[in-house]
Motif scaffolding. Sequence first.
Motif, mmCIF file in Angstrom:
data_model
loop_
_atom_site.group_PDB
_atom_site.id
_atom_site.type_symbol
_atom_site.label_atom_id
_atom_site.label_comp_id
_atom_site.label_asym_id
_atom_site.label_seq_id
_atom_site.Cartn_x
_atom_site.Cartn_y
_atom_site.Cartn_z
ATOM 1 N N CYS A 157 0.836 -1.209 0.000
ATOM 2 C CA CYS A 157 0.000 0.000 0.000
ATOM 3 C C CYS A 157 0.861 1.244 0.000
ATOM 4 N N LEU A 158 0.262 2.336 -0.447
ATOM 5 C CA LEU A 158 0.865 3.663 -0.397
ATOM 6 C C LEU A 158 0.012 4.525 0.501
ATOM 7 N N CYS A 159 0.475 5.710 0.802
ATOM 8 C CA CYS A 159 -0.308 6.625 1.646
ATOM 9 C C CYS A 159 -1.592 6.980 0.917
ATOM 10 N N LEU A 160 -2.691 6.975 1.645
ATOM 11 C CA LEU A 160 -3.987 7.235 1.045
ATOM 12 C C LEU A 160 -4.411 8.668 1.328
ATOM 13 N N ARG A 187 -8.475 -3.295 -13.543
ATOM 14 C CA ARG A 187 -7.389 -2.303 -13.477
ATOM 15 C C ARG A 187 -7.141 -1.873 -12.029
ATOM 16 N N ALA A 188 -8.223 -1.644 -11.285
ATOM 17 C CA ALA A 188 -8.060 -1.261 -9.882
ATOM 18 C C ALA A 188 -7.362 -2.376 -9.097
ATOM 19 N N HIS A 189 -7.745 -3.633 -9.359
ATOM 20 C CA HIS A 189 -7.075 -4.757 -8.702
ATOM 21 C C HIS A 189 -5.584 -4.749 -9.020
ATOM 22 N N GLY A 190 -5.256 -4.536 -10.294
ATOM 23 C CA GLY A 190 -3.852 -4.531 -10.695
ATOM 24 C C GLY A 190 -3.069 -3.406 -10.043
ATOM 25 N N GLY A 239 1.050 -1.873 -5.657
ATOM 26 C CA GLY A 239 1.416 -0.866 -4.675
ATOM 27 C C GLY A 239 0.903 0.526 -4.949
ATOM 28 N N ARG A 240 0.045 0.682 -5.946
ATOM 29 C CA ARG A 240 -0.499 2.009 -6.275
ATOM 30 C C ARG A 240 -1.910 2.130 -5.695
ATOM 31 N N ALA A 241 -1.957 2.072 -4.379
ATOM 32 C CA ALA A 241 -3.241 2.028 -3.677
ATOM 33 C C ALA A 241 -4.079 3.278 -3.904
ATOM 34 N N GLN A 242 -3.450 4.428 -3.965
ATOM 35 C CA GLN A 242 -4.220 5.664 -4.125
ATOM 36 C C GLN A 242 -4.943 5.692 -5.465
ATOM 37 N N GLN A 243 -4.246 5.268 -6.536
ATOM 38 C CA GLN A 243 -4.879 5.213 -7.852
ATOM 39 C C GLN A 243 -5.993 4.173 -7.883
#
Length: 229
Positions: free
Chosen positions: A12-15, A82-85, A90-94
Amino acid sequence: MRSITLIITLACLCLQPSLNAMATDAKAPIKLTADKACTELVPEESTRLALIQQMLADGKPHAAIAHLDAIKSKSERAELLRAHGLRQTGRAQQAQVIYEQLTNSCVSGHAYRGLGLIASSAGNLPEALRYLKAASNTLPTEHTIRNDHGYVLMQSGQHDAALHEFLTAVELAPDYRQAAHNLILLLYQQGDTARAEAFAKQFGIVADEMQQLKKMTQAGNKIGPVATP
């Protein structure tokens, strides 16, 4: 990611907004929308999306996103993949932005699950519970969601509720090892060794697996929810 004996930690990344801001409205109910029909796909696109979904299940999220870029589909199903990918890379915000857009679509249950997994990996258990409860209410027979919800309940110390979710998951899908392992781990944590061993026998869990679960219990570890797709 699909290991049944190792602790799963979701990347995860910062949300945005911040975790503190998310926690302040954690008790606000999620309004579920009525089921909507997904856009009908032509057979070729449906086949290609099925292959992309398999890539995600096989732990190849970068390849999955590349194939999504190639087919240029904007269907609800394609956007969900796409969201799952993005979440898996590691691109949690996107990923969160897309999931939020999909909560009012025909794949809303899976979108809520994705948001729940992001919140769980960020350590925001109240928010994770909100989203996973919404996912479960939308897709009550989806065994992976039941397991994920049970895992966060277990993390939150709500063991009775977690037990219900794990039992529901394994009854819905008797071959689903992830929920079976979480169920046995929870029973060990509660000191119910006899019941844990009875379920182990029922699910065909071998001695080596049981030994690892016992060690995880002693270490205070949990197996974790499924992160793919």
